[in-house]
Design a protein around this motif. Structure first.
Motif, PDB file in Angstrom:
ATOM      1  N   THR A   1       0.853  -1.185   0.000  1.00  8.95           N
ATOM      2  CA  THR A   1       0.000   0.000   0.000  1.00  8.95           C
ATOM      3  C   THR A   1       0.893   1.240   0.000  1.00  8.95           C
ATOM      4  N   PRO A   2       0.348   2.421  -0.236  1.00 13.99           N
ATOM      5  CA  PRO A   2       1.155   3.636  -0.111  1.00 13.99           C
ATOM      6  C   PRO A   2       1.821   3.774   1.255  1.00 13.99           C
ATOM      7  N   GLU A   3       1.122   3.382   2.315  1.00 14.10           N
ATOM      8  CA  GLU A   3       1.718   3.448   3.655  1.00 14.10           C
ATOM      9  C   GLU A   3       2.951   2.553   3.759  1.00 14.10           C
ATOM     10  N   ASP A   4       2.897   1.372   3.129  1.00 14.64           N
ATOM     11  CA  ASP A   4       4.049   0.476   3.145  1.00 14.64           C
ATOM     12  C   ASP A   4       5.236   1.104   2.408  1.00 14.64           C
ATOM     13  N   VAL A   5       4.964   1.725   1.272  1.00 16.93           N
ATOM     14  CA  VAL A   5       6.021   2.396   0.516  1.00 16.93           C
ATOM     15  C   VAL A   5       6.632   3.520   1.341  1.00 16.93           C
ATOM     16  N   TYR A   6       5.779   4.297   1.987  1.00 17.38           N
ATOM     17  CA  TYR A   6       6.249   5.418   2.817  1.00 17.38           C
ATOM     18  C   TYR A   6       7.163   4.927   3.933  1.00 17.38           C
ATOM     19  N   ALA A   7       6.724   3.933   4.681  1.00 15.49           N
ATOM     20  CA  ALA A   7       7.496   3.463   5.831  1.00 15.49           C
ATOM     21  C   ALA A   7       8.846   2.904   5.406  1.00 15.49           C
ATOM     22  N   ALA A   8       8.859   2.096   4.350  1.00  9.21           N
ATOM     23  CA  ALA A   8      10.116   1.500   3.891  1.00  9.21           C
ATOM     24  C   ALA A   8      11.060   2.551   3.330  1.00  9.21           C
ATOM     25  N   THR A   9      10.520   3.490   2.569  1.00 12.12           N
ATOM     26  CA  THR A   9      11.365   4.526   1.977  1.00 12.12           C
ATOM     27  C   THR A   9      11.963   5.421   3.043  1.00 12.12           C
ATOM     28  N   LEU A  10      11.156   5.842   4.004  1.00 19.43           N
ATOM     29  CA  LEU A  10      11.653   6.730   5.049  1.00 19.43           C
ATOM     30  C   LEU A  10      12.728   6.049   5.888  1.00 19.43           C
ATOM     31  N   LEU A  11      12.473   4.822   6.347  1.00 22.05           N
ATOM     32  CA  LEU A  11      13.481   4.134   7.162  1.00 22.05           C
ATOM     33  C   LEU A  11      14.717   3.810   6.350  1.00 22.05           C
ATOM     34  N   GLY A  12      14.548   3.445   5.085  1.00 21.28           N
ATOM     35  CA  GLY A  12      15.708   3.177   4.249  1.00 21.28           C
ATOM     36  C   GLY A  12      16.560   4.408   4.037  1.00 21.28           C
TER      37      GLY A  12
ATOM     38  N   VAL B   1       8.427  -0.168  -7.202  1.00 17.94           N
ATOM     39  CA  VAL B   1       7.326  -0.869  -6.542  1.00 17.94           C
ATOM     40  C   VAL B   1       6.037  -0.347  -7.179  1.00 17.94           C
ATOM     41  N   ALA B   2       5.962  -0.520  -8.505  1.00 15.18           N
ATOM     42  CA  ALA B   2       4.990   0.184  -9.331  1.00 15.18           C
ATOM     43  C   ALA B   2       3.564  -0.265  -9.032  1.00 15.18           C
ATOM     44  N   GLN B   3       2.743   0.644  -8.548  1.00 16.52           N
ATOM     45  CA  GLN B   3       1.328   0.376  -8.295  1.00 16.52           C
ATOM     46  C   GLN B   3       0.437   1.502  -8.794  1.00 16.52           C
ATOM     47  N   GLY B   4       0.862   2.745  -8.663  1.00 20.49           N
ATOM     48  CA  GLY B   4       0.042   3.866  -9.090  1.00 20.49           C
ATOM     49  C   GLY B   4       0.528   5.159  -8.485  1.00 20.49           C
ATOM     50  N   PRO B   5      -0.128   6.272  -8.816  1.00 17.94           N
ATOM     51  CA  PRO B   5       0.327   7.583  -8.356  1.00 17.94           C
ATOM     52  C   PRO B   5       0.388   7.721  -6.843  1.00 17.94           C
ATOM     53  N   ASP B   6      -0.545   7.134  -6.112  1.00 19.48           N
ATOM     54  CA  ASP B   6      -0.534   7.268  -4.654  1.00 19.48           C
ATOM     55  C   ASP B   6       0.728   6.656  -4.053  1.00 19.48           C
ATOM     56  N   HIS B   7       1.183   5.554  -4.616  1.00 17.64           N
ATOM     57  CA  HIS B   7       2.410   4.933  -4.139  1.00 17.64           C
ATOM     58  C   HIS B   7       3.611   5.828  -4.428  1.00 17.64           C
ATOM     59  N   GLU B   8       3.638   6.418  -5.617  1.00 17.29           N
ATOM     60  CA  GLU B   8       4.728   7.322  -5.972  1.00 17.29           C
ATOM     61  C   GLU B   8       4.770   8.514  -5.022  1.00 17.29           C
ATOM     62  N   ASP B   9       3.604   9.089  -4.751  1.00 14.36           N
ATOM     63  CA  ASP B   9       3.543  10.259  -3.886  1.00 14.36           C
ATOM     64  C   ASP B   9       3.978   9.917  -2.468  1.00 14.36           C
ATOM     65  N   ALA B  10       3.679   8.697  -2.024  1.00 17.60           N
ATOM     66  CA  ALA B  10       4.112   8.272  -0.686  1.00 17.60           C
ATOM     67  C   ALA B  10       5.631   8.204  -0.604  1.00 17.60           C
ATOM     68  N   ALA B  11       6.263   7.689  -1.661  1.00 10.59           N
ATOM     69  CA  ALA B  11       7.722   7.632  -1.684  1.00 10.59           C
ATOM     70  C   ALA B  11       8.322   9.023  -1.688  1.00 10.59           C
ATOM     71  N   ILE B  12       7.760   9.928  -2.474  1.00 10.51           N
ATOM     72  CA  ILE B  12       8.267  11.301  -2.526  1.00 10.51           C
ATOM     73  C   ILE B  12       8.127  11.978  -1.170  1.00 10.51           C
ATOM     74  N   THR B  13       6.990  11.784  -0.513  1.00 14.02           N
ATOM     75  CA  THR B  13       6.784  12.360   0.820  1.00 14.02           C
ATOM     76  C   THR B  13       7.838  11.866   1.799  1.00 14.02           C
ATOM     77  N   ALA B  14       8.125  10.577   1.761  1.00 17.44           N
ATOM     78  CA  ALA B  14       9.134  10.014   2.668  1.00 17.44           C
ATOM     79  C   ALA B  14      10.506  10.610   2.400  1.00 17.44           C
TER      80      ALA B  14
END
Length: 430
Positions: free
Chosen positions: A95-106, A124-137
């Motif tokens: 989920t976007p939350e999973d992408v956020y948590a992994a990206t931030l800790l990494g 970890v291609a899923q959609g725009p929400d996932h991309e935005d979560a990574a950018i936020t992290a």
């Protein structure tokens, strides 16, 4: 605001500045102002760098942080098993939350170990929400980051729109910028690759491309006029010496991930062959399910592997690969990669009094052969102190760790992945 790093052993990675057995570095408004044996700056905050090596921060130009939650689980995996595990098995459940948590800790892990600049190769291609979560992290982590978007979820017709969307979010020269992770001609065809490179040129985006094998991908791209000085080729194991010379002639870049390449059976890292072809290699970590996440161990593997083959390379070569050469591959060498007046102050201070490195007689040799994240005492990014006295500044790690653990457990349960024993994924995707 002024900061004076006082009395350290300066390893600048700038031939014009050189190395100083005892030196000062003056920083003002995030920039390196002066490097000298002694600097008088009574109005500066003084950081005592006695018993410290002062060096530019490391640059990792190929790292998939979205896999952080599964650290160490792939220690025994082949490449085919890794592909099945991470792409076929767990990725669909992110989920976007999973992408956020992994990206931030990494990203925080990388800062903790002295990596001030990281290219985060997102696929970890899923959609725009996932991309935005990574950018936020990446924006929340106080490092210099390049979000390298691999838009594999999109249809061929929607890739351009997705690239333009993310580009509009990251336009400018802030700490988080954008690159494009190309899929390559094997996946999309040469016409699509050419079209995507034209779009990258239009938007001013640097590109990164995983490559290798025996199908002569570099020669094919050269034949079609697609080699660029803005493209970094990742791994490259199996390409010919003539293809390495093609990359050198085009001004392209090469990212070597020595631990992954050796462990997963890609072949010998190309550091020595690249140099012989006139191509400056760079170093990257790749994936932490299978290897460590710090540049010290990465340098050491690359050094030992090449010395074992032909006795080549010197310790300073490895520091070049992991600092100024990698910064150049990201198009950031005018801002980072060396301790040079006028550049941003991306600097790390390494302890020399730690028993694992003491006594430090040859600073460069010690960094490469004995360095580890435990000696990273202080980290500055654009003059901001993000780690001091061995601890990240203004980061509450406990709740972030809990979020990552919860993410891992949820994904594992959804994917049927065991967390109480050895996971041996089948290599169907090989």
């Amino acid at each position: 605001m002024k900061i004076l790093l006082s009395g350290g052993t300066v390893v600048s990675m700038d031939p014009a500045v050189g190395d100083l057995t005892r030196g000062d570095v003056l920083i003002e408004d995030g920039k390196i102002i002066e490097v000298a044996a002694r600097i008088d700056a009574p109005d500066a905050e003084v950081i005592d760098a006695n018993d410290r090596i002062v060096m530019p921060g490391f640059v990792d130009n190929h790292h998939h942080t979205w896999q952080t939650a599964f650290r160490g689980m792939g220690a025994d995996w082949t490449f085919a098993q890794w592909a099945n595990a991470m792409h076929d098995t767990v990725k669909p459940h992110y989920t976007p939350e999973d992408v956020y948590a992994a990206t931030l800790l990494g990203r925080l892990e990388a800062l903790h170990s002295g990596i001030t600049t990281m290219l985060d190769w997102y696929h970890v291609a899923q959609g725009p929400d996932h991309e935005d979560a990574a950018i936020t992290a990446l924006r929340e982590a106080p490092g210099r980051s390049v979000f390298c978007l691999g838009a594999g979820w999109a249809t061929p017709d929607s890739v351009e729109a997705d690239i333009r969307r993310v580009h509009s979010l990251l336009i400018g020269d802030g700490l988080v910028t954008m690159a494009w992770g190309l899929r390559g001609a094997d996946e999309t065809g040469m016409d699509t690759l050419a079209r995507e490179l034209r779009l990258a040129d239009e938007l001013g985006l640097r590109t990164s491309l995983h490559t290798g094998g025996t199908r002569r991908p570099i020669a094919d791209m050269q034949q079609h006029g697609l080699l660029r000085d803005t493209t970094t080729f990742v791994h490259g194991n199996g390409i010919g010496d003539d293809e390495l010379r093609m990359l050198a002639d085009a001004g392209s870049h090469l990212s070597v991930s020595p631990d992954v390449e050796l462990k997963m059976g890609f072949g010998a890292p190309l550091t020595g062959r690249a140099l012989a072809a006139g191509l400056r290699p760079t170093l990257s970590i790749d994936v932490v399910p299978s290897v460590g996440g710090d540049m010290f161990s990465t340098m050491r593997t690359a050094f030992s592997a090449q010395r074992g083959l032909d006795g080549g390379l010197r310790a300073r070569d490895l520091l070049h690969f992991a600092t100024i050469d990698a910064a150049r591959s990201c198009g950031l060498d005018n801002r980072t990669g060396s301790i040079t007046p006028g550049k941003d102050a991306d600097i790390v201070l390494l302890r020399t009094d730690d028993l694992t490195v003491f006594p430090v007689t040859d600073p460069v040799g010690t960094i490469v052969t004995a360095g580890h994240p435990g000696i990273v005492d202080t980290v500055l990014v654009a003059g901001r102190i993000v780690k001091r006295d061995g601890a990240l500044v203004d980061v509450d790690l406990a709740p972030l760790k809990n979020r990552l653990l919860a993410s891992r457990d949820r994904i594992a349960a959804a994917a049927g992945v065991p967390l109480d024993g050895i996971w041996n994924p089948k290599p169907e995707s090989a």
